[in-house]
Design a protein around this motif. Structure first.
Motif, PDB file in Angstrom:
ATOM      1  N   ASN A 298      52.463  28.013  52.762  1.00 58.61           N
ATOM      2  CA  ASN A 298      52.383  28.502  51.386  1.00 58.61           C
ATOM      3  C   ASN A 298      53.609  28.129  50.550  1.00 58.61           C
ATOM      4  OD1 ASN A 298      49.962  29.776  52.072  1.00 58.61           O
ATOM      5  ND2 ASN A 298      50.989  31.697  52.614  1.00 58.61           N
ATOM      6  N   ALA A 299      54.637  27.595  51.206  1.00 59.05           N
ATOM      7  CA  ALA A 299      55.924  27.429  50.524  1.00 59.05           C
ATOM      8  C   ALA A 299      55.875  26.422  49.377  1.00 59.05           C
ATOM      9  CB  ALA A 299      56.997  27.012  51.529  1.00 59.05           C
ATOM     10  N   ASP A 300      55.064  25.388  49.514  1.00 61.42           N
ATOM     11  CA  ASP A 300      55.027  24.348  48.486  1.00 61.42           C
ATOM     12  C   ASP A 300      54.501  24.865  47.154  1.00 61.42           C
ATOM     13  OD1 ASP A 300      56.107  22.410  50.069  1.00 61.42           O
ATOM     14  OD2 ASP A 300      54.180  21.640  50.758  1.00 61.42           O
ATOM     15  N   ASP A 301      53.614  25.856  47.202  1.00 62.39           N
ATOM     16  CA  ASP A 301      53.010  26.354  45.962  1.00 62.39           C
ATOM     17  C   ASP A 301      52.525  27.781  46.182  1.00 62.39           C
ATOM     18  OD1 ASP A 301      51.655  26.870  43.626  1.00 62.39           O
ATOM     19  OD2 ASP A 301      50.646  24.933  43.552  1.00 62.39           O
ATOM     20  N   ILE A 302      53.376  28.730  45.854  1.00 60.99           N
ATOM     21  CA  ILE A 302      53.057  30.137  46.074  1.00 60.99           C
ATOM     22  C   ILE A 302      51.861  30.579  45.231  1.00 60.99           C
ATOM     23  CG2 ILE A 302      53.903  32.489  45.766  1.00 60.99           C
ATOM     24  CD1 ILE A 302      55.077  31.105  48.150  1.00 60.99           C
ATOM     25  N   PHE A 303      51.787  30.136  44.002  1.00 60.09           N
ATOM     26  CA  PHE A 303      50.702  30.575  43.120  1.00 60.09           C
ATOM     27  C   PHE A 303      49.345  30.089  43.609  1.00 60.09           C
ATOM     28  CE2 PHE A 303      54.102  30.852  39.735  1.00 60.09           C
ATOM     29  CZ  PHE A 303      54.084  32.234  39.691  1.00 60.09           C
ATOM     30  N   ALA A 304      49.292  28.883  44.169  1.00 55.70           N
ATOM     31  CA  ALA A 304      48.030  28.376  44.697  1.00 55.70           C
ATOM     32  C   ALA A 304      47.544  29.249  45.854  1.00 55.70           C
ATOM     33  CB  ALA A 304      48.197  26.936  45.161  1.00 55.70           C
ATOM     34  N   ALA A 305      48.483  29.762  46.637  1.00 56.50           N
ATOM     35  CA  ALA A 305      48.121  30.596  47.785  1.00 56.50           C
ATOM     36  C   ALA A 305      47.703  31.996  47.368  1.00 56.50           C
ATOM     37  CB  ALA A 305      49.300  30.673  48.755  1.00 56.50           C
ATOM     38  N   LEU A 306      48.317  32.525  46.298  1.00 54.54           N
ATOM     39  CA  LEU A 306      48.095  33.929  45.932  1.00 54.54           C
ATOM     40  C   LEU A 306      47.126  34.137  44.774  1.00 54.54           C
ATOM     41  CD1 LEU A 306      51.699  35.465  46.133  1.00 54.54           C
ATOM     42  CD2 LEU A 306      49.971  35.237  47.916  1.00 54.54           C
ATOM     43  N   GLY A 307      46.885  33.100  43.985  1.00 53.68           N
ATOM     44  CA  GLY A 307      46.097  33.270  42.764  1.00 53.68           C
ATOM     45  C   GLY A 307      44.756  33.926  42.987  1.00 53.68           C
ATOM     46  N   THR A 308      43.964  33.389  43.913  1.00 57.07           N
ATOM     47  CA  THR A 308      42.625  33.933  44.179  1.00 57.07           C
ATOM     48  C   THR A 308      42.713  35.353  44.707  1.00 57.07           C
ATOM     49  OG1 THR A 308      41.823  31.714  44.691  1.00 57.07           O
ATOM     50  CG2 THR A 308      40.490  33.566  45.448  1.00 57.07           C
ATOM     51  N   GLN A 309      43.681  35.639  45.579  1.00 53.41           N
ATOM     52  CA  GLN A 309      43.824  36.955  46.183  1.00 53.41           C
ATOM     53  C   GLN A 309      44.200  38.006  45.137  1.00 53.41           C
ATOM     54  OE1 GLN A 309      43.119  37.456  49.408  1.00 53.41           O
ATOM     55  NE2 GLN A 309      42.648  35.279  49.608  1.00 53.41           N
ATOM     56  N   VAL A 310      45.055  37.651  44.210  1.00 53.58           N
ATOM     57  CA  VAL A 310      45.522  38.610  43.214  1.00 53.58           C
ATOM     58  C   VAL A 310      44.438  38.930  42.196  1.00 53.58           C
ATOM     59  CG1 VAL A 310      47.140  38.961  41.285  1.00 53.58           C
ATOM     60  CG2 VAL A 310      47.960  38.043  43.467  1.00 53.58           C
ATOM     61  N   PHE A 311      43.773  37.917  41.687  1.00 52.11           N
ATOM     62  CA  PHE A 311      42.837  38.131  40.572  1.00 52.11           C
ATOM     63  C   PHE A 311      41.406  38.396  41.012  1.00 52.11           C
ATOM     64  CE2 PHE A 311      46.125  35.484  38.351  1.00 52.11           C
ATOM     65  CZ  PHE A 311      46.566  36.505  37.513  1.00 52.11           C
ATOM     66  N   GLY A 312      41.069  38.110  42.276  1.00 56.25           N
ATOM     67  CA  GLY A 312      39.744  38.448  42.769  1.00 56.25           C
ATOM     68  C   GLY A 312      38.667  37.479  42.303  1.00 56.25           C
ATOM     69  N   ASP A 313      37.402  37.868  42.552  1.00 63.07           N
ATOM     70  CA  ASP A 313      36.252  36.987  42.293  1.00 63.07           C
ATOM     71  C   ASP A 313      35.518  37.307  41.001  1.00 63.07           C
ATOM     72  OD1 ASP A 313      36.653  35.593  44.673  1.00 63.07           O
ATOM     73  OD2 ASP A 313      35.503  37.074  45.833  1.00 63.07           O
ATOM     74  N   SER A 314      36.014  38.230  40.199  1.00 64.72           N
ATOM     75  CA  SER A 314      35.333  38.566  38.946  1.00 64.72           C
ATOM     76  C   SER A 314      35.444  37.415  37.954  1.00 64.72           C
ATOM     77  CB  SER A 314      35.946  39.827  38.339  1.00 64.72           C
ATOM     78  OG  SER A 314      37.288  39.591  37.941  1.00 64.72           O
ATOM     79  N   GLY A 315      34.645  37.510  36.873  1.00 60.38           N
ATOM     80  CA  GLY A 315      34.713  36.491  35.833  1.00 60.38           C
ATOM     81  C   GLY A 315      36.105  36.414  35.233  1.00 60.38           C
ATOM     82  N   PHE A 316      36.696  37.583  34.990  1.00 55.50           N
ATOM     83  CA  PHE A 316      38.048  37.605  34.446  1.00 55.50           C
ATOM     84  C   PHE A 316      39.029  36.987  35.434  1.00 55.50           C
ATOM     85  CE2 PHE A 316      42.192  39.745  34.060  1.00 55.50           C
ATOM     86  CZ  PHE A 316      42.511  39.408  32.747  1.00 55.50           C
ATOM     87  N   GLY A 317      38.795  37.260  36.738  1.00 56.23           N
ATOM     88  CA  GLY A 317      39.670  36.709  37.763  1.00 56.23           C
ATOM     89  C   GLY A 317      39.655  35.193  37.778  1.00 56.23           C
ATOM     90  N   HIS A 318      38.445  34.613  37.634  1.00 56.56           N
ATOM     91  CA  HIS A 318      38.342  33.149  37.616  1.00 56.56           C
ATOM     92  C   HIS A 318      39.047  32.575  36.395  1.00 56.56           C
ATOM     93  CE1 HIS A 318      35.879  32.726  41.142  1.00 56.56           C
ATOM     94  NE2 HIS A 318      34.923  33.528  40.660  1.00 56.56           N
ATOM     95  N   VAL A 319      38.923  33.263  35.265  1.00 57.81           N
ATOM     96  CA  VAL A 319      39.603  32.810  34.053  1.00 57.81           C
ATOM     97  C   VAL A 319      41.118  32.828  34.266  1.00 57.81           C
ATOM     98  CG1 VAL A 319      40.107  33.375  31.640  1.00 57.81           C
ATOM     99  CG2 VAL A 319      37.764  33.488  32.482  1.00 57.81           C
TER     100      VAL A 319
END
Length: 559
Positions: A298-319
């Motif tokens: 995950n070290a190369d790109d923390i946001f790529a690793a955490l983005g989906t987990q933080v915002f979830g699968d809702s429409g707002f999350g995908h946005v």
């Protein structure tokens, strides 16, 4: 202050501060802060560096949850050096910054090496910024080409070319673009942190998450090697705020505004990094699997690793996931632009004082930008980026750590230059002792210590991704860049000794030329806090509009 300057310089011979032909009053305080913060690329810096801070070895463990403490520690030398920049800028708001000030304090050779440190650090980091911009351009559209070295390199080169054009086109246009890009970036980072912390304190916290503790803000239990290594990485995260001072000759109230912008930029960055790093560590934890920040994958790109987990699968999350990708993309591209700005102005100042070829002092007659320096910065950055990519992607990865050495070098030099420059007046008041002596000295000493210890660590053959001749690639790239500068300085001194004899750095700014009242003014894109000031004409009149006249300010008639 004036006596100190007169004691350390030679006779007038070159263009002084404020007379290089740049557009005065183009930026105000808000614009300068935007330039300073955007130059650090907060989203990109966190994405590319926070994971490596967490993973730094400390005895039998890692830095882990102490990462927020590292952010606070790295802030201290940055703040101290920002104070040094502000104080030196009061004496001489010259766009050469470290180059000019170190020359005033320690002599022309120290100044030349300080300027070289700025230039080579910016060129090296441009390769990394371009790579991220190229990669995230494809990720934005969900393309598999994000994993293609050729495709990302081509797009990265295009980003450098576009941002070089924007910088060539004008400072005000550059700053206006930064208003938009930085605004999006900071808003998305705040939303990310709030969402992450809300889930940590929610009814069903994520697996592996941790509730924040005040102990995270104190580096107890970390080894000295871990502290130095992690802080040097974090210094890179803060690096860039000095761009606010590099545009000082184009700023309203140039003696005060750039310094204030530099200090305020570091404070804003501290708040941003502290909040986001705490939120990331709390949400993901520091485990070595899954989304844990202790997972090397995950070290190369923390946001790529955490983005989906933080915002979830809702429409707002995908946005929000898309916005997070856009944020890192715009952060890297914006920093590409604002990295060109200080480098071009450093080389402009060096050329104005004959420390570099005179072509680098050319000012565009319409846009009032350092045209040759800007274009050359873009060209050299592209050549360096493509060259490193062709040699090895591992060397490209090691270049980030190498930049840390260069940052410590020229920031530390600036801190010591401030103390020596004001040495005769340090005891005249408590304020002068602290702001011109104590703080700059502490900043210089801390960065010097980090530089020496890091040199030892980086020289080990097993450090980083590459080893050259049994020496760590990070050390070879960082110290090799400084040695190259030393060689170039010696060559230039033999060919053009005037600067090194102290003949071209003036005691004070010479009488400048301004555009005569009623002359042909070019249309400009004005920012809300821009000043309306006289256009200063370059000594070689390369920015004098057709049909216009240049006069001395005292000869200018009242409108």
């Amino acid at each position: 202050m004036a006596s100190t300057v007169e004691d350390t310089v030679g006779p007038v011979g070159g263009a002084g501060a404020g007379e290089k032909g740049l557009k005065e009053g183009a930026l105000g305080l808000v614009s300068s802060i935007v330039v300073g913060v955007a130059s650090t690329a907060p989203a990109y810096s966190l994405a590319a560096s926070l994971g490596y801070v967490v993973l730094v070895s400390s005895g039998d463990g890692i830095v882990g949850v102490k990462a927020p403490a590292i952010m606070l520690l790295a802030f201290l030398p940055m703040y101290f050096i920002a104070v040094a920049y502000a104080e030196l800028n009061r004496a001489e708001p010259d766009c050469g910054t470290t180059f000019t000030w170190a020359a005033r304090a320690f002599g022309p050779r120290s100044g030349w090496m300080g300027g070289w440190g700025i230039i080579v650090a910016d060129i090296i980091v441009m390769a990394n910024l371009a790579q991220i911009a190229g990669q995230y351009t494809f990720e934005l559209f969900g393309s598999d080409l994000a994993d293609s070295t050729l495709a990302t390199t081509v797009v990265g080169v295009l980003w450098i070319a576009v941002m070089t054009y924007v910088c060539w086109r004008g400072l005000e246009l550059s700053a206006r673009i930064q208003y938009c890009l930085l605004g999006i970036e900071l808003v998305v980072l705040v939303i990310f942190a709030v969402y992450a912390l809300a889930q940590v304190y929610g009814a069903s916290p994520p697996e592996g998450s941790l509730q924040p503790s005040l102990g995270w803000l104190w580096p107890s239990g970390l080894t000295l090697n871990a502290l130095v290594t992690a802080v040097l990485i974090a210094v890179f995260i803060y690096w860039g705020w000095d761009s606010a001072v590099a545009v000082n000759e184009e700023t309203k109230d140039p003696e005060k505004t750039p310094g204030r912008a530099a200090i305020l930029s570091t404070l804003l960055l501290l708040a941003t990094y502290a909040i986001v790093s705490i939120a990331m560590v709390a949400f993901a934890g520091v485990g070595d699997s899954g989304v844990g920040l202790g997972n090397p994958e995950n070290a190369d790109d923390i946001f790529a690793a955490l983005g989906t987990q933080v915002f979830g699968d809702s429409g707002f999350g995908h946005v929000m996931e898309v916005l997070l990708v856009i944020t890192v993309l715009t952060s890297a591209s914006a920093s590409t632009q604002t990295t060109i700005l200080p480098t071009a102005r450093t080389s402009l100042s060096m050329a104005a004082y004959r420390a570099l070829p005179s072509r680098f002092a050319k000012i565009h007659p319409t846009h009032l930008t350092p045209s040759s320096s800007t274009v050359w910065m873009g060209v050299v950055s592209i050549v360096f980026y493509v060259g490193l990519t062709l040699v090895s992607e591992n060397i490209l990865a090691d270049s980030i750590a190498a930049v840390g050495l260069l940052i410590a070098f020229y920031y530390g030099l600036t801190g010591f230059a401030c103390v020596w420059f004001y040495r005769r007046t340090l005891t005249t008041s408590a304020r002068h002792f602290v702001m011109r002596g104590l703080f700059p000295f502490l900043g210089g000493v801390s960065l010097l210590a980090a530089f020496v210890i890091a040199c030892y660590q980086y020289a080990q053959p097993d450090f980083g991704e590459t080893s050259i001749g049994g020496v760590g690639g990070v050390f070879v790239l960082g110290i090799g860049s400084l040695v190259l500068g030393l060689v170039l300085m010696i060559v230039w001194q033999r060919l053009h000794p005037a600067y090194f004899r102290g003949e071209t750095l003036p005691k004070r700014a010479a009488d400048e030329l301004v555009l005569a009242h009623g002359g042909t003014q070019q249309p400009r894109v004005a920012l809300p806090d821009s000043g309306e000031m006289a256009t200063v004409i370059s000594p070689d009149r390369s920015n004098l509009p057709p049909g216009a006249t240049a006069v001395r300010p005292q000869d200018e008639p009242e409108p």
